[in-house]
Scaffold this active site. Structure first.
Site, mmCIF file in Angstrom:
data_model
loop_
_atom_site.group_PDB
_atom_site.id
_atom_site.type_symbol
_atom_site.label_atom_id
_atom_site.label_comp_id
_atom_site.label_asym_id
_atom_site.label_seq_id
_atom_site.Cartn_x
_atom_site.Cartn_y
_atom_site.Cartn_z
ATOM 1 C CD GLU A 1 -2.274 -7.775 2.790
ATOM 2 O OE1 GLU A 1 -2.997 -7.932 3.928
ATOM 3 O OE2 GLU A 1 -2.078 -6.177 2.638
ATOM 4 N N GLY B 1 0.667 -5.173 1.491
ATOM 5 C CA GLY B 1 -0.423 -5.204 0.338
ATOM 6 C C GLY B 1 0.323 -6.034 -0.769
ATOM 7 C CD GLU C 1 1.544 -4.848 6.107
ATOM 8 O OE1 GLU C 1 0.537 -5.013 4.971
ATOM 9 O OE2 GLU C 1 2.127 -5.964 6.430
ATOM 10 C CB ALA D 1 -0.872 -0.287 1.026
#
Length: 693
Positions: free
Chosen positions: A105, A102, A125, A61
């Site tokens: 993910e 991300g 994270e 992200a």
């Protein structure tokens, strides 16, 4: 365009390319969803391959969108993941390089995954105080098993693709042409019925209950003040105990709780601050650094040896100069011993020790520095000694060589004036032990050339240092501030606190070491020498006499076996000293003060607010460019607790209005003149603003 699509024999190949880390910012997210929709609508497409551009799959992200509307603007990361899972045609991820956060993910949402050998896969994270918010805590345990998932998510450490081969995470691991391999797999699976989804798998572990019991105890013990590791574990546990969608709800609740926490904000502040420190407003990408092929170091003592090791570790040849053979031999032997100790611990191979030592040229000849591209002096901290060194360097160094001083307090402009090339002179203040400590204060003189600054910042990255630029002043950023911290510590002793109470309060706050234990480690005679200079140069600045009194009886710290504390041979434990207690009690009586009870809260406030107030002056004067630079200095060089974000960020979390009110309260007490607030602090507090906002 950040997302491009081509067709190869009925396979849609979607490449997203958003340097430097292929982060899933809004444009990439939108482009991916639109490309998937187009592929599903095109009858000529049988399957889809998705890969990152360049050498990286995705760093995850876009962290710059955190706490902004952009982060959740549709299509958000969850929408991208949902679009991949909902694709009626097989989606194969071609993991062409590192896939973090991300990025992993998104890959987990695909029906199949192919990775290139050496690609690092991870969910880091936790390192910025949050947990994976895109289903990572639910899908990764289903893909790699409970234990591997806990290890990866709670530590945040990535794992190479080949070590995950054979798990349900990866269908294939290839040596090269990962996109080609993914296209081949996509052709094989096209039109073969129901598409597999990670979310439909069950979490596997032979004894999940027992493992989770052990994991809870282990994670609680290692997490300390950080809430994220336990929140990660709670979410992972939900992947085992709850249906997938309920587990996602647990993950989401944990993510929201963490992303708004002070600890997470502090870690993100540190993350961004470290990167921002390398950006200098008037030194753009058009300023090209000079080439550094050989480094010279003057002085083979503890500091000079440590500085040399940084460059040797990076494969850069070093010429180290001393004035006496005995000192040179001792310094080289210490470097070798340090490397051999690393080899004994398995951190280096024996051949690496020899390779690094082979890059070191020890000499007594100053002229041996004539071919160096960068010369760093690490000699005695006295201006006359520096003058002698820089005049010699000016005479023999080649044109364009950078001449750097490791001074911790002295005026770099005065040092530069000892040469005919002030534009080539810069401060490079390493912190001891120089081969270990991350911080490098880069001191920019009035005449330091921009390309010199660019070179030093670039070489700092090469030797894995966090470089922060400081202007010229006494003590620069770190030591100028720590002096005010130390002054308040001394005043607390005058009023009746003990060294151990002050140290324990600061260590409980989160410092690695309190001010008096730190003084004993560094050497109390160093501070004594600085104060003697201050008494002449700044006679109006008041200090507690306590530190001078213990130095007068030879209590210089660990090196003499006695300082603020007593030490035993071979034992670094700090034992309370009866002699010091007697000295301090007499000093309090001589001052006419009544010994009073002082709370740990007051100790922390006085020491930390003194740092922030001086930091505000440093910002006012332009010595530091931004508050985050000051925080990075304290997080990487002075043991300030990272979960509190640094002195400036911490003052912001307390509220500058509250900080100013406390300072005004302290100003009515003992040595109140030391609490004159910085005008910038007053201005921001009264405007309801912050240092870092």
């Amino acid at each position: 365009m950040p997302v491009n699509q081509t067709l190869q024999d009925g396979i849609a190949v979607i490449i997203f390319d958003h340097p430097p880390v292929n982060g899933f910012g809004f444009a990439v997210r939108k482009g991916l969803v639109e490309a998937l929709e187009a592929a599903n609508a095109d009858p000529a497409v049988k399957a889809v391959v998705v890969s990152g551009g360049g050498k990286m799959f995705s760093g995850g992200a876009d962290i710059t969108e955190f706490n902004t509307p952009r982060a959740e603007q549709a299509p958000n990361l969850h929408d991208v993941i949902a679009a991949i899972e909902a694709s009626a045609k097989p989606v194969v991820m071609a993991i062409n390089g590192t896939a973090l956060g991300g990025g992993l993910e998104v890959a987990l949402a695909a029906h199949y995954r192919v990775a290139v050998r050496g690609a690092l896969l991870g969910l880091p994270e936790v390192k910025i105080g949050i947990l994976p918010g895109g289903g990572g805590t639910q899908r990764l345990p289903r893909a790699v098993g409970l234990e591997t998932a806990v290890n990866m998510i709670v530590s945040g450490e990535p794992v190479a693709a080949e070590h995950l081969a054979g798990t349900r995470l990866l269908d294939r691991v290839v040596d090269s042409d990962v996109v080609g391999a993914a296209v081949a797999l996509a052709a094989e699976v096209a039109g073969k019925g129901e598409l597999p989804l990670v979310r439909k798998l069950k979490v596997e572990h032979p004894n999940a209950e027992g493992f989770l019991d052990v994991a809870r105890n282990t994670v609680a013990a290692m997490a300390g003040p950080f809430p994220a590791p336990m929140k990660c574990l709670e979410a992972i546990e939900a992947s085992f105990r709850k249906p997938f969608d309920e587990g996602l709800a647990v993950e989401r609740a944990g993510f929201i709780a963490l992303v708004t926490s002070t600890e997470s904000k502090a870690l993100r502040h540190a993350f961004f601050g470290e990167r921002a420190a390398s950006k200098i407003a008037d030194v753009g990408s058009d300023v090209k650094p000079r080439e550094i092929a050989r480094v010279g170091v003057i002085g083979a003592g503890t500091m000079g040896g440590g500085i040399s090791m940084n460059f040797l570790n990076a494969g850069i040849p070093v010429t180290i100069v001393e004035t006496k053979q005995e000192a040179l031999d001792r310094g080289v032997a210490t470097i070798r011993t340090n490397y051999e100790n690393s080899a004994k611990k398995g951190k280096l191979k024996p051949e690496q020790v020899e390779q690094r030592m082979g890059l070191l040229t020890p000499t007594l000849e100053f002229d041996a520095l004539k071919d160096a591209d960068l010369v760093i002096e690490a000699v005695f901290e006295e201006l006359g000694v520096k003058e002698s060194v820089f005049k010699q360097l000016d005479a023999i160094a080649k044109p364009g060589a950078i001449l750097a001083s490791n001074t911790s307090t002295l005026d770099v402009d005065k040092i530069a004036a000892f040469t005919q090339r002030p534009q080539d002179v810069v401060g490079m203040h390493f912190f001891s032990p120089a081969n270990v400590m991350k911080l490098l204060e880069v001191v920019r003189g009035k005449k330091t050339a921009k390309d010199v600054l660019a070179t030093v910042m670039a070489i700092a990255k090469t030797i894995r240092k966090t470089a922060v630029v400081s202007g010229v002043c006494d003590g620069f950023i770190g030591n100028r501030m720590i002096e005010q911290y130390g002054r308040q510590g001394g005043f607390l002793l005058d009023e009746g606190a003990s060294p151990q109470q002050v140290d324990q309060a600061m260590e409980k706050f989160g410092f690695a070491m309190g001010p008096f234990r730190m003084g004993d480690l560094a050497g109390n005679d160093i501070g004594w020498a600085i104060r003697k200079r201050r008494y002449v140069e700044k006679p109006d600045m008041v200090y507690s006499k306590s530190a001078d009194l213990i130095c007068e009886v030879g209590r210089f710290g660990q090196k003499t076996g006695k300082g603020w504390y007593d030490y035993k041979p071979g034992d670094r434990t700090a034992y309370p000293s009866e002699e010091v207690a007697a000295i301090l009690e007499k000093n309090t009586r001589d001052l006419g003060l009544a010994k009073r009870a002082i709370s740990d809260e007051e100790i922390v406030q006085r020491l930390v607010f003194a740092l922030a107030n001086e930091g505000a002056r440093i910002l006012e004067e332009g010595i530091a460019a931004k508050a985050s630079d000051i925080d990075i200095v304290y997080l990487t060089g002075y043991g300030f607790p990272v979960w509190r974000g640094g002195p400036m960020f911490y003052a912001d979390t307390v509220g500058l209005y509250n900080v100013l009110a406390k300072m005004r309260e302290f100003a009515r007490g003992y040595q109140g003149q030391s609490w004159a607030p910085a005008p910038l602090l007053v201005e921001l507090a009264e405007a309801g603003q912050s240092f870092t906002g």
